[in-house]
Design a protein around this motif. Structure first.
Motif, mmCIF file in Angstrom:
data_model
loop_
_atom_site.group_PDB
_atom_site.id
_atom_site.type_symbol
_atom_site.label_atom_id
_atom_site.label_comp_id
_atom_site.label_asym_id
_atom_site.label_seq_id
_atom_site.Cartn_x
_atom_site.Cartn_y
_atom_site.Cartn_z
ATOM 1 N N SER A 182 -0.949 -7.970 5.315
ATOM 2 C CA SER A 182 -1.170 -7.062 6.439
ATOM 3 C C SER A 182 0.156 -6.701 7.117
ATOM 4 O O SER A 182 0.393 -5.543 7.475
ATOM 5 C CB SER A 182 -2.132 -7.708 7.429
ATOM 6 O OG SER A 182 -2.528 -6.782 8.404
ATOM 7 N N LYS B 175 2.378 -4.284 5.239
ATOM 8 C CA LYS B 175 1.914 -2.906 5.357
ATOM 9 C C LYS B 175 1.895 -2.429 6.806
ATOM 10 O O LYS B 175 1.371 -1.355 7.100
ATOM 11 C CB LYS B 175 0.530 -2.774 4.713
ATOM 12 C CG LYS B 175 0.566 -3.194 3.243
ATOM 13 C CD LYS B 175 -0.625 -2.798 2.450
ATOM 14 C CE LYS B 175 -0.451 -3.166 0.985
ATOM 15 N NZ LYS B 175 0.447 -2.253 0.266
ATOM 16 N N GLU C 30 0.257 -3.188 9.416
ATOM 17 C CA GLU C 30 -1.071 -2.750 9.821
ATOM 18 C C GLU C 30 -1.344 -3.015 11.293
ATOM 19 O O GLU C 30 -0.829 -3.980 11.858
ATOM 20 C CB GLU C 30 -2.136 -3.468 8.970
ATOM 21 C CG GLU C 30 -2.203 -2.912 7.567
ATOM 22 C CD GLU C 30 -3.151 -3.673 6.653
ATOM 23 O OE1 GLU C 30 -3.355 -3.222 5.521
ATOM 24 O OE2 GLU C 30 -3.679 -4.718 7.088
ATOM 25 N N SER D 178 -2.615 2.720 2.372
ATOM 26 C CA SER D 178 -1.722 2.042 3.319
ATOM 27 C C SER D 178 -1.046 3.062 4.235
ATOM 28 O O SER D 178 -0.776 2.783 5.402
ATOM 29 C CB SER D 178 -0.671 1.233 2.558
ATOM 30 O OG SER D 178 0.018 2.065 1.646
ATOM 31 N N SER E 77 -4.638 -4.326 -1.465
ATOM 32 C CA SER E 77 -3.222 -3.993 -1.363
ATOM 33 C C SER E 77 -3.029 -2.496 -1.201
ATOM 34 O O SER E 77 -2.626 -2.024 -0.151
ATOM 35 C CB SER E 77 -2.491 -4.512 -2.590
ATOM 36 O OG SER E 77 -3.307 -4.380 -3.732
ATOM 37 N N ASP E 78 -3.345 -1.740 -2.238
ATOM 38 C CA ASP E 78 -3.226 -0.299 -2.063
ATOM 39 C C ASP E 78 -4.337 0.396 -2.813
ATOM 40 O O ASP E 78 -5.217 -0.239 -3.381
ATOM 41 C CB ASP E 78 -1.857 0.216 -2.505
ATOM 42 C CG ASP E 78 -1.307 1.202 -1.472
ATOM 43 O OD1 ASP E 78 -2.111 1.822 -0.746
ATOM 44 O OD2 ASP E 78 -0.074 1.331 -1.384
#
Ligand SMILES: Nc1ncnc2c1ncn2[C@@H]1O[C@H](COP(=O)(O)OP(=O)(O)OP(=O)(O)O)[C@@H](O)[C@H]1O
Ligand SMILES: [Mg+2]
Lengths: 489, 250
Positions: free
Chosen positions: A45, A48, A50, A163, A197-198
């Motif tokens: 997290s 990315k 987030e 993402s 992940s993506d």
């Protein structure tokens, strides 16, 4: 016709080593430490960048996952997976943040070139490639590049790595993520929610017909690394989008885990056509290696008269556990599932669909073609359900199995339930074998056994191939021929 | 030219061909007649290279080349063609697609270039017209739902396109009405000459009226027991096989 000829040509050029995409890319990568715990979830997290709500969403999923059991009802058999012995994040070095083609490591570009995936917009624009397809290329845990973003942007279409969407369109992601496949849905979907992940994000605004095909190309490269991609596609009212995903992986002796989640949302009068050409490494003829493909795909026909159509060509993976489904919530909405699932060697496929009729006048259609060769097992598992309030629900299911040789198995497991007496569900199923007589007939006309088999199989799957976008139909036919390599003689 | 010498063949442990010797010269039409179960279809399958037939002894040479070790496709590319008594169905594969795949496979095996699509279409259309085969039928899947007569005409169409050096016609006349029989026979006759040879298996003189043979062989219990000119077929029509069955039993 040309396509069949192409299949025949491909079969002719086959070398002993049937899986063409088994090479490895030598590239430095950045990994999270092995194993799975809260720290790893936070690591992903954080990587990315987030927002807090998403970190929390992941952590909730992880907590939930720890209380769950791996499902065992599918007709597949594999040794226990050690979830602590995997990497949950691996990214080629220098792939942080949004990129253009110029920033992409040439080694990665060569990889996609070798795979036959067009990433160069110039070449496509110059007409080197026949048709324009926008591609999101996902390598292990990250998207390395997305093409045609600008041009799509002019039409208002958002097509980017998920993402990136989390950063640029948080309100859309937050509104729809997990709204079709809830965090608690099933063991693999919950795991995905914790560590995804993506993957790709698509939003098509009201009334827009997406000006080109969108596609995502997934590549697992790293060893001992799971791939957990997440795809979210939203077609707003009256819009249309056609999307294709393709996937490959290098040859490795150990099994690799792939647990993806795909969510589709179609609002009033919208249509989503989702096609998959799944060609993960299937393992060798003795069943060593190969991808465990445990995937949750679901479409929500949320709006009235909306339509979602799944087309899949499944040739890869050691184990496939996958049921692309439609929730037919909107009045007069329609769901379709067209599938070709081929198993050879020691592959095990348990795949099918669910059509859940909730709204009035909803209809669905299922055409499934299973082909088993070698010592593989191929199961169609399908559910058709009509809710008490689903007046006039209609389903037509046709489920054909073709056996090549006598050491493989084909199984059909339909679950049909109508809680409204006006529902009309039709189910047809056949199982056939390629007969020695048919093969001999073709061979007497000059076809070698493998060409003959490919021709007969192409005939068998014709109804479904016709559903694929033209250029992918050709690719799919080649794949069919390749995956049947060694199934005769 | 095909030369079969002292051929012994067993199927499922049962001996079917028992020292068969037969030669068909270039440009010749040879008829084979013989009672049910004498091994005529077996002979055609063995020559075409079908699996499950155990060749115990003997040889088969096509234009001087031993073909016993060759695959059915290789034999086809060498110019061997079999008109099936019961042509097979291939669902989902358009007849046109099938024809093109077959023709190009043979051309490739011979090291020839693929036929350009336009040229191919032209050839198919011309050949189909002669056999009263509609364009519509060419779009349909191979033999699926075709009548018995349509299937046979489709076999002859394939033969016309592939222009084989040596063709075996296994009861081409079965299931054909008089008009279709004529049409098919004309298709065969059109290919005669140019050194092409034919082995015509039949039970009836009627077919031989349309495709006059150069020689007639009588087969009984897995071998050729008598050979002669066209008059031999007429004699058989009158008297049947009794004399040969007895001869073989003795
Ligand atoms: N696969 C098989 N297994 C056992 N017996 C077989 C097999 N194929 C052929 N035979 C036997 O071989 C013999 C010759 O059969 P074949 O079909 O060659 O005869 P034929 O001369 O073509 O007869 P017809 O005139 O009836 O067509 C028959 O007795 C048949 O039963
Ligand atoms: Mg016979």
């Amino acid at each position: 016709m040309a396509a069949v000829q192409q299949t025949v040509d491909t079969v002719k050029t086959l070398d002993v080593d049937a899986y063409k995409y088994g090479f490895t890319t030598e590239i430095e990568s950045e990994k999270a430490p092995k194993g799975l715990n809260e720290e790893i979830v936070r690591f992903i997290s954080a990587r990315k960048k987030e927002p807090e709500w998403l970190t929390q969403w992941r952590l909730d999923a992880f907590k939930r996952w720890r209380t769950m059991e791996e499902p065992r009802w599918a007709r597949v058999d594999y040794p226990k997976i050690d979830y602590q012995d995997l990497y949950y994040y691996s990214a080629p070095k220098g792939t942080e943040g949004p990129r253009t083609l110029a920033d992409v490591d040439p080694e990665l570009l060569r990889t996609y070139e070798k795979l036959g995936i067009p990433l160069s917009e110039q070449e496509i624009l110059a007409g080197v490639q026949e048709r324009r397809v926008a591609v999101d290329a996902v390598f292990d845990s990250v998207s390395v590049v997305t093409t045609f973003k600008e041009e799509l942007g002019k039409a208002g279409v958002i097509f980017c790595p998920i993402s990136e969407a989390v950063q640029s369109h948080p309100e859309l992601v937050r509104k729809y993520l997990g709204s079709v496949v809830p965090v608690t849905d099933n063991y693999f979907a919950t795991l995905n929610s914790a560590v995804f992940s993506d993957g790709s994000f698509v939003y098509v605004p009201p009334g827009v017909r997406c000006p080109m095909e969108l596609s995502t190309y997934f590549r697992i490269n790293e060893q001992n690394t799971g791939q957990f991609e997440r795809t979210l596609i939203i077609a707003d009212a009256g819009s249309y989008v056609s999307y294709l995903e393709g996937c490959t992986a290098p040859k490795r002796d150990e099994n690799q885990l792939h647990a993806a989640v795909v969510e589709l949302v179609a609002l009033d009068d919208a249509e989503i056509k989702y096609s998959t050409v799944q060609n993960w490494y299937p393992g060798d003829s003795e069943g060593r290696g190969g991808i465990y493909n445990f995937v949750t795909k679901r479409g929500d026909c949320r709006g009235a008269r909306s339509k979602i159509s799944w087309t899949q060509v499944e040739t890869g993976s050691a184990i496939t556990w996958k049921y692309p489904s439609c929730i037919l919530r909107g009045e007069s909405s329609r769901g379709e599932f067209y599938s070709i699932a081929i198993s050879n060697g020691r592959q095990q496929v348990d795949s099918g669909t669910k059509m859940l009729h909730l709204g009035k006048n909803t209809s669905s259609r299922i055409i499934s073609k299973g082909i088993s060769a070698g010592r593989s097992q191929n199961t169609y598992r399908g559910q058709v359900f009509a809710h008490r309030k689903a007046e006039n629900a209609r389903n037509f299911t046709n489920c054909d199995s073709l056996l090549i040789g006598d050491q493989c198995g084909a199984h059909t497991v339909p679950y049909i339930e109508a809680k409204n007496s006006s529902a009309l569900f039709e189910h047809e199923a056949t199982t056939s074998k390629i007969s020695d007589d048919q093969l001999f007939y073709c061979m007497q006309r000059g076809l070698e056994p493998e060409e003959a088999t490919a021709l007969i199989v192409n005939g068998f799957v014709r109804d479904v191939l016709q559903q694929l976008p033209m250029e992918f139909a050709v690719e799919a036919q080649k794949l069919i021929a390749i995956s049947l390599e060694g199934s005769v003689g | 030219m095909i030369e079969i010498e002292n051929l012994h063949v067993a199927v499922a442990g049962k001996k079917i061909l028992d020292g068969l010797t037969l030669k068909v010269e270039d440009g010749q039409v040879a008829a084979i007649m013989g009672p049910n179960g004498s091994g005529k279809s077996t002979l055609s399958y063995v020559v075409a290279g079908r699996a499950d037939y155990e060749v115990l002894d003997g040889s088969i040479r096509l234009d001087g080349v031993d073909i016993l070790e060759k695959s059915p496709a290789e034999r086809a590319a060498m110019g061997l063609f079999l008109v099936f008594q019961y042509p097979l169905e291939i669902p989902g594969v358009a007849t046109m697609t099938f024809l093109k795949a077959a023709l190009n496979a043979q051309r490739k095996a011979r090291g020839e270039a693929e036929l350009p699509t336009i040229e191919f279409m032209k050839q198919v259309r011309a050949a189909a017209a002669k056999l009263n085969i509609s364009q519509d039928m060419l779009k349909r899947p191979v033999n699926v739902g075709f009548s018995g007569g349509e299937k046979k005409r489709m076999e002859i169409l394939q033969m016309a396109l592939l222009e084989p050096r040596f063709s075996i016609l296994d009861e081409m006349d079965s299931g054909l009405d008089i008009d279709a029989l004529k049409t098919c026979a004309e298709g065969v006759n059109a290919l005669r000459g140019d050194g092409r040879s034919f082995l015509v298996i039949t039970h009836y003189q009627r077919l031989l009226n349309f495709i006059p043979p150069d020689v007639v062989h009588v087969m009984s219990r897995g071998k050729i027991v008598k050979s002669g000119g066209p008059e031999l077929a007429l004699a058989l029509e009158a008297s049947g096989y009794a004399e040969y069955a007895e001869g073989a039993a003795a």
